[in-house]
Design an enzyme around this catalytic site. Structure first.
Site, PDB file in Angstrom:
ATOM      1  N   GLY A  25       0.816  -1.199   0.000  1.00  0.00           N
ATOM      2  CA  GLY A  25       0.000   0.000   0.000  1.00  0.00           C
ATOM      3  C   GLY A  25       0.855   1.256   0.000  1.00  0.00           C
ATOM      4  CB  CYS A  26       0.173   4.658  -1.257  1.00  0.00           C
ATOM      5  SG  CYS A  26      -1.496   4.932  -0.627  1.00  0.00           S
TER       6      CYS A  26
END
Length: 327
Positions: free
Chosen positions: A136-137
């Site tokens: 995920g970012c």
């Protein structure tokens, strides 16, 4: 390695569009098809207008097995559905940009096993992997700030994290908090202490420091800018500032996109690039860490291409030497 033949599922969204921008200029890749049920038959440039003149590809609602790697740029929960609804040949590698396979307890689908695709943590495993769960970012930016401490067994107190992301982090689907009139000149907190990326962050930190059980107090924020993540973190640490810099520089010395800066950093240094920058300071007994990435590149699509390069044995930076916006 010859040309890598590529299929993309979910090519109409932000991550799909960013992936296309990279891959149509990647010297060793060929995008063979881009799947989108809602846009089938339309030119890609009808959705991603900046690609007008760069590609004649059209979206399709069918898939071909004549590819080497499939990128899943679909929503969370939809990657599993896509694999359930489409028979993908066992020979095809998969890189999933959703959160469906990131946690070890969910890392299998039928006969496929997924490796968590953070090169700064699992580079050698990624090189041998057939299937990748792209991080995920928020998780990428925060982990890059904390991995050196975990590797040295130095995460022994609570970690406090404040991180702000751009509006593209919310995806293309409209919601009350993604409209321009709400987002512009605005700032808000969401999912305080409960963000879903905490699980994968904790999993990675435990991989390096298996006794890590400290609280991670994470306050995510929505920023009024388009792209980028700035994460500011602190934790108690006995290292001097020079010792901390030595630790971080040694940990990342062989990672081409992650750099430690002794000067303060800002988002414009990384926006439109696959870079991650780190700055650290010492304040009393606390180590203060700033980490910045572009949420669509190092936080998603650029990261996915970096993983592809590693999986296919080509240069890790191929197609990813991108220019920052600067001004």
């Amino acid at each position: 390695m010859g040309t890598i033949r590529i299929g993309i599922a979910g090519g109409a969204g932000y991550t799909g569009g960013e992936l296309l921008r990279i891959l149509i200029n990647h010297p060793q890749s060929e995008v063979c098809w881009v799947h989108s049920n809602s846009n089938a038959g339309k030119p890609i440039s009808d959705v991603h207008a900046d690609l007008f003149g760069d590609t004649d590809l059209k979206f399709t609602d069918s898939i071909s097995q004549d590819i080497d790697v499939l990128f899943l740029c679909v929503g969370h929960g939809d990657a599993k559905k896509f694999l359930d609804n489409h028979e993908i040949a066992a020979s095809i590698k998969i890189i999933d940009l959703s959160q469906d396979f990131r946690l070890n307890l969910n890392a299998k689908h039928r006969s496929r096993s997924f490796i968590y695709g953070l090169p700064e943590l699992n580079r050698e495993a990624i090189k041998k992997a057939h299937n990748i769960a792209n991080p995920g970012c928020f998780a990428t930016g925060i982990q890059i700030g904390l991995l050196p401490l975990a590797a040295a067994g130095l995460l022994n107190s609570e970690v406090h994290i404040n991180a702000t992301t751009g509006s593209t982090g919310a995806g293309q689907s409209l919601s009350p908090t993604s409209h321009f009139s709400w987002r512009n000149n605005n700032l808000s907190v969401y999912k305080a202490f409960e963000h879903q990326h905490l699980n994968e962050i904790g999993q990675s930190l435990n991989q390096l420091q298996n006794n890590f059980d400290q609280a991670m107090n994470f306050i995510p924020q929505r920023g009024d800018f388009t792209r980028g993540i700035l994460a500011a973190m602190y934790t108690e640490c006995a290292l001097t500032l020079d010792e901390a810099y030595d630790l971080y520089e040694n940990y990342f010395k062989d990672h081409p996109f992650t750099h430690v800066s002794k000067r303060n950093i800002d988002l414009k240094q990384v926006v439109n690039t696959n870079k991650a920058l780190i700055h650290i300071e010492k304040h009393g007994n606390k180590l203060f860490i700033i980490s910045i990435i572009d949420n669509l590149l190092k936080g998603a699509s650029g990261h996915a291409v970096q993983n592809m390069n590693l999986m296919f044995g080509i240069g890790e930076t191929v197609g990813l030497r991108l220019k920052g916006v600067g001004f």
